[in-house]
Design a protein around this motif. Structure first.
Motif, short mmCIF file in Angstrom:
data_model
loop_
_atom_site.label_atom_id
_atom_site.label_comp_id
_atom_site.label_asym_id
_atom_site.label_seq_id
_atom_site.Cartn_x
_atom_site.Cartn_y
_atom_site.Cartn_z
N LEU A 24 1.19 0.44 -14.05
CA LEU A 24 0.05 -0.46 -13.91
C LEU A 24 0.51 -1.88 -14.21
N LEU A 25 0.25 -2.77 -13.24
CA LEU A 25 0.61 -4.18 -13.42
C LEU A 25 -0.65 -4.94 -13.81
N LEU A 26 -0.57 -5.73 -14.86
CA LEU A 26 -1.75 -6.48 -15.30
C LEU A 26 -1.44 -7.97 -15.34
N ASP A 27 -2.19 -8.74 -14.53
CA ASP A 27 -1.95 -10.18 -14.45
C ASP A 27 -2.93 -10.90 -15.38
N GLN A 29 -23.65 -7.78 -11.17
CA GLN A 29 -24.61 -7.46 -12.23
C GLN A 29 -23.94 -7.12 -13.55
N LEU A 30 -22.61 -7.23 -13.59
CA LEU A 30 -21.89 -6.84 -14.80
C LEU A 30 -21.41 -8.06 -15.57
N SER A 31 -21.16 -7.85 -16.86
CA SER A 31 -20.56 -8.90 -17.67
C SER A 31 -19.06 -8.98 -17.38
N GLY A 32 -18.43 -10.04 -17.87
CA GLY A 32 -16.99 -10.20 -17.65
C GLY A 32 -16.19 -9.01 -18.17
N GLY A 33 -16.54 -8.56 -19.36
CA GLY A 33 -15.82 -7.44 -19.95
C GLY A 33 -15.99 -6.16 -19.14
N GLN A 34 -17.21 -5.96 -18.63
CA GLN A 34 -17.47 -4.76 -17.83
C GLN A 34 -16.73 -4.82 -16.51
N ARG A 35 -16.68 -6.00 -15.91
CA ARG A 35 -15.95 -6.16 -14.66
C ARG A 35 -14.48 -5.81 -14.86
N GLN A 36 -13.97 -6.24 -15.99
CA GLN A 36 -12.58 -5.95 -16.24
C GLN A 36 -12.34 -4.46 -16.35
N ARG A 37 -13.28 -3.76 -16.98
CA ARG A 37 -13.13 -2.31 -17.10
C ARG A 37 -13.19 -1.64 -15.74
N VAL A 38 -14.05 -2.17 -14.85
CA VAL A 38 -14.11 -1.61 -13.50
C VAL A 38 -12.75 -1.80 -12.81
N ALA A 39 -12.21 -3.00 -12.94
CA ALA A 39 -10.91 -3.28 -12.32
C ALA A 39 -9.85 -2.33 -12.86
N LEU A 40 -9.94 -2.06 -14.14
CA LEU A 40 -8.99 -1.16 -14.79
C LEU A 40 -9.16 0.26 -14.25
N ALA A 41 -10.42 0.70 -14.18
CA ALA A 41 -10.69 2.05 -13.67
C ALA A 41 -10.23 2.17 -12.22
N TYR A 71 0.81 -1.22 0.00
CA TYR A 71 0.00 0.00 0.00
C TYR A 71 0.84 1.27 0.00
N ARG A 72 2.15 1.10 0.05
CA ARG A 72 3.01 2.29 -0.04
C ARG A 72 3.72 2.36 -1.38
N ARG A 73 3.38 1.48 -2.31
CA ARG A 73 4.06 1.48 -3.61
C ARG A 73 3.22 2.22 -4.64
N PRO A 74 3.85 3.04 -5.46
CA PRO A 74 3.09 3.78 -6.47
C PRO A 74 2.81 2.92 -7.70
N LEU A 75 2.51 1.65 -7.47
CA LEU A 75 2.15 0.75 -8.56
C LEU A 75 0.79 0.18 -8.22
N ASN A 76 -0.04 -0.01 -9.20
CA ASN A 76 -1.32 -0.66 -8.95
C ASN A 76 -1.47 -1.85 -9.88
N MET A 77 -2.27 -2.79 -9.41
CA MET A 77 -2.35 -4.05 -10.12
C MET A 77 -3.79 -4.33 -10.54
N MET A 78 -3.91 -4.89 -11.74
CA MET A 78 -5.20 -5.42 -12.15
C MET A 78 -5.11 -6.94 -12.07
N THR A 133 -9.19 -10.21 -3.27
CA THR A 133 -9.79 -8.92 -2.88
C THR A 133 -8.98 -8.28 -1.76
N VAL A 134 -8.38 -9.12 -0.91
CA VAL A 134 -7.54 -8.58 0.16
C VAL A 134 -6.28 -7.95 -0.44
N GLU A 135 -5.69 -8.65 -1.39
CA GLU A 135 -4.50 -8.10 -2.04
C GLU A 135 -4.85 -6.84 -2.81
N ALA A 136 -6.00 -6.85 -3.46
CA ALA A 136 -6.42 -5.66 -4.21
C ALA A 136 -6.54 -4.47 -3.26
#
Lengths: 331, 264
Positions: free
Chosen positions: A153-156, A131-143, A71-78, B165-168
């Motif tokens: 941005l790290l993407l797994d 309530q979202l489709s897989g593609g929409q969920r991914q966009r939420v994760a991205l946002a 939580y102190r790293r300026p990197l975020n992960m999807m 979700t915890v890691e997120a």
């Protein structure tokens, strides 16, 4: 910008990442590519801070990340599973990271709405992830990751959970977003097509080690190892110029009218497969080996059918030479 | 047609018999609590007099208060430790032996547990530390099986819990504590609450362990037992009816919580 310096990570007796060094530049779209178990995800998780390396340094803009809490790293992960919070609305999901930073509620909501707009999910804020489709969920994760304005941005495996159709769209979309937000993307994938279509540079990994790093075309046209040659697309292997070497010729570099080429092979057409834009010819050479040639379907090349004799030819300039050894262990 | 109708009739009869078997005794109890004659054999007209007498009976009221104290405290301990235990068993140490061990308090006979606890508390607390048994020892005893139930229920919830979700959450800038509060707890809350309700209701009517470890204190089931030894009094019917109503209310709360979760 990111410098991975001689990183080693072991899980018990297994060395997941073995003395890996590589650098990733500012604003680069970088892919870690390899089969499952090659250590690519472990490397990504070390960047995010969920695993800590046993040896080596991870530098971001010159400062060591090892020991810094996630939580102190300026990197975020999807995350591969997206890891959306099921008990929160879409907007609360996206605003979460801002709220944890101490951004006031109203401002966080506003920025979350903007981020959702950016991934074309405007107006969906009140819905729940379920309530979202897989593609929409991914966009939420991205946002949710991008709203934090991370340095990286790290993407797994970002596209693995999507249908084939949406996958192509998302490849383009991710590329567009990366240009738009202007940050470094590091993506982990086992899909060579995905890596080649999105990444500026690719590190091909195998059994915890990096086999080769380079732009997609270089890896494809000039593979440094037999593994890279066969992992990135189809490869015809001929005996190399020196003992213990092989020459890699891509199917589209093999010509049916071989007479004028530097290297020629006589054979017989076994099968012709029409691929839309090209025809794939499967040819059995007179020495017993089977090779593939891919010829544009609408070019001037002669049209052959199964059973026809053919002289295949290729030029050394279109081929790469790799070591025959290193066998197939671990592949 | 005929056999169909027959089957229909038979299944209806089985249903009614089952309902009667399960609920008729309770219905009779509730009815008798309003019976003016006070006898289980004859109806003497409707009265709420037994409830008045119940609320004037200090012994029953104090026993009931003790039971509530025990149930609340034992539940609180069970929820905290049981939830931690669930995390430990589900996430940290994967051990079949510990798994089995965690179920022991649920499956061994109460009487065995009661004797074990009595000997242990007598030895450690009374002999060595000179503390007399009381409500606190009942609380500890009830927590023993409460922890087992809470951990079992929370564990089933944890199996559907996405660890990423915890890691997120950590990745998005939340500390471990914030993550637990905002991400982990809300997701496992239905399990924790269900576990708490089970621990609470089990503690409410637990007799054997309380009887052995309460020292000179009296809980509601012990009070009922001592009164019933000289015949069932109508006051007890009234008290039991209140308990039934209370349990029913808890159950409705639990059902409601589940319903909310499904629509969420």
């Amino acid at each position: 910008m990111i410098e991975i310096d001689r990183i080693t990570k072991r899980f018990g007796a297994v060395t997941a990442v073995d003395d890996v060094s590589l650098t990733i530049a500012e604003n680069e779209f970088f892919a870690l590519l390899g089969p499952s178990g090659c250590g690519k995800t472990t490397l990504l998780r070390m960047l995010a801070g969920f695993e800590s390396p046993d040896e080596g340094r991870l530098l971001l803009d010159g400062s060591d990340l090892v020991g810094v809490k996630p939580y102190r790293r300026p990197l975020n992960m999807m995350f591969q599973s997206y890891a959306l919070f099921p008990h929160m609305t879409v907007e609360q999901n996206v605003a979460y990271g801002l709220r944890m930073e101490g951004v006031a509620k109203a401002a966080a909501r506003e920025r979350a709405a903007e981020a959702l707009e950016q991934v074309q999910l405007g107006g969906m804020g009140a819905r729940r992830p379920a309530q979202l489709s897989g593609g929409q969920r991914q966009r939420v994760a991205l946002a949710r990751a991008l709203v934090k304005k991370p340095r990286v941005l790290l993407l797994d495996e970002p596209l693995s959970a999507l249908d084939r159709q949406i996958r192509g769209e998302m490849q383009i979309e991710l590329k567009r977003l990366q240009h738009q937000v202007g940050i470094t993307f590091v993506v982990v994938t086992h899909d060579q097509e995905e890596a080649m279509s999105m990444a500026d540079r690719i590190a091909v990994m195998r059994a915890g080690r990096v086999e080769q790093i380079g732009p997609p075309d270089e890896l494809y046209e000039r593979p440094a190892t037999r593994f890279v040659a066969s992992f990135l697309g189809d490869a015809n292997l001929f005996p190399g110029p020196r003992p213990g070497t092989l020459t890699v010729v891509r199917p589209e570099m093999l010509h049916l009218d071989g007479a004028g080429r530097e290297h020629r092979h006589e054979g017989r057409v076994l099968e012709v497969v029409f691929l839309g834009t090209a025809r794939k010819y499967v040819v059995e050479l007179d020495d017993g080996a089977t090779v593939q040639a891919r010829i544009g379907a609408h070019g001037p090349a002669p049209r052959l059918t199964a059973g026809d004799r053919v002289t295949l030819g290729w030029d050394a300039a279109d081929a790469a030479v790799v070591d025959a050894e290193e066998a197939t262990a671990g592949v | 047609m005929r056999s169909d109708g027959g089957r229909h009739w038979a299944s209806g009869a089985v249903f009614l018999a089952t309902v009667a078997f399960l609920y008729l005794p309770i219905a009779v109890l509730i009815g008798l609590s309003f019976n003016a004659s006070g006898l289980p054999t004859s109806w003497g007209g409707f009265t709420t007099g037994w409830y008045d007498r119940l609320f004037a009976n200090d012994e029953i009221l104090s026993a009931f208060r003790n039971t509530l104290i025990v149930a609340v405290c034992a539940t609180a301990i069970s929820v905290v430790i049981g939830t931690l235990l669930a995390f430990g068993l589900e996430r940290t140490v994967r051990s079949r032996a510990l798994d089995a061990g965690s179920f022991v308090p649920m499956v061994i006979p109460d009487i065995v547990l009661a004797i074990a606890l009595l000997s242990f508390y007598n030895l450690v607390f009374t002999q060595w530390m000179g503390v007399r048994l009381g409500l606190w020892s009942v609380i500890l005893g009830h927590a023993v099986f409460g922890i087992a139930f809470v951990s079992a229920i929370v564990r089933t919830r944890l199996r559907h819990f996405d660890d990423s979700t915890v890691e997120a959450s950590l990745d998005l800038g939340a500390t471990e504590l914030q993550t637990f509060r905002h991400v982990t707890l809300p997701q496992i809350a239905p399990g924790v609450i269900a576990g708490a309700l089970v621990a609470f209701t089990l503690s409410l009517d637990e007799f054997v362990i309380a009887f052995f470890t309460a020292g000179t204190e009296v809980t509601f089931p012990i009070q009922v037992y001592s009164m019933v030894r000289f015949g069932v009094t109508p006051e007890i019917n009234a008290a039991a009816t209140i308990v039934v109503g209370f349990s029913l209310m808890l159950m409705l709360v639990a059902v409601r919580l589940r319903g909310q979760e499904d629509t969420a």
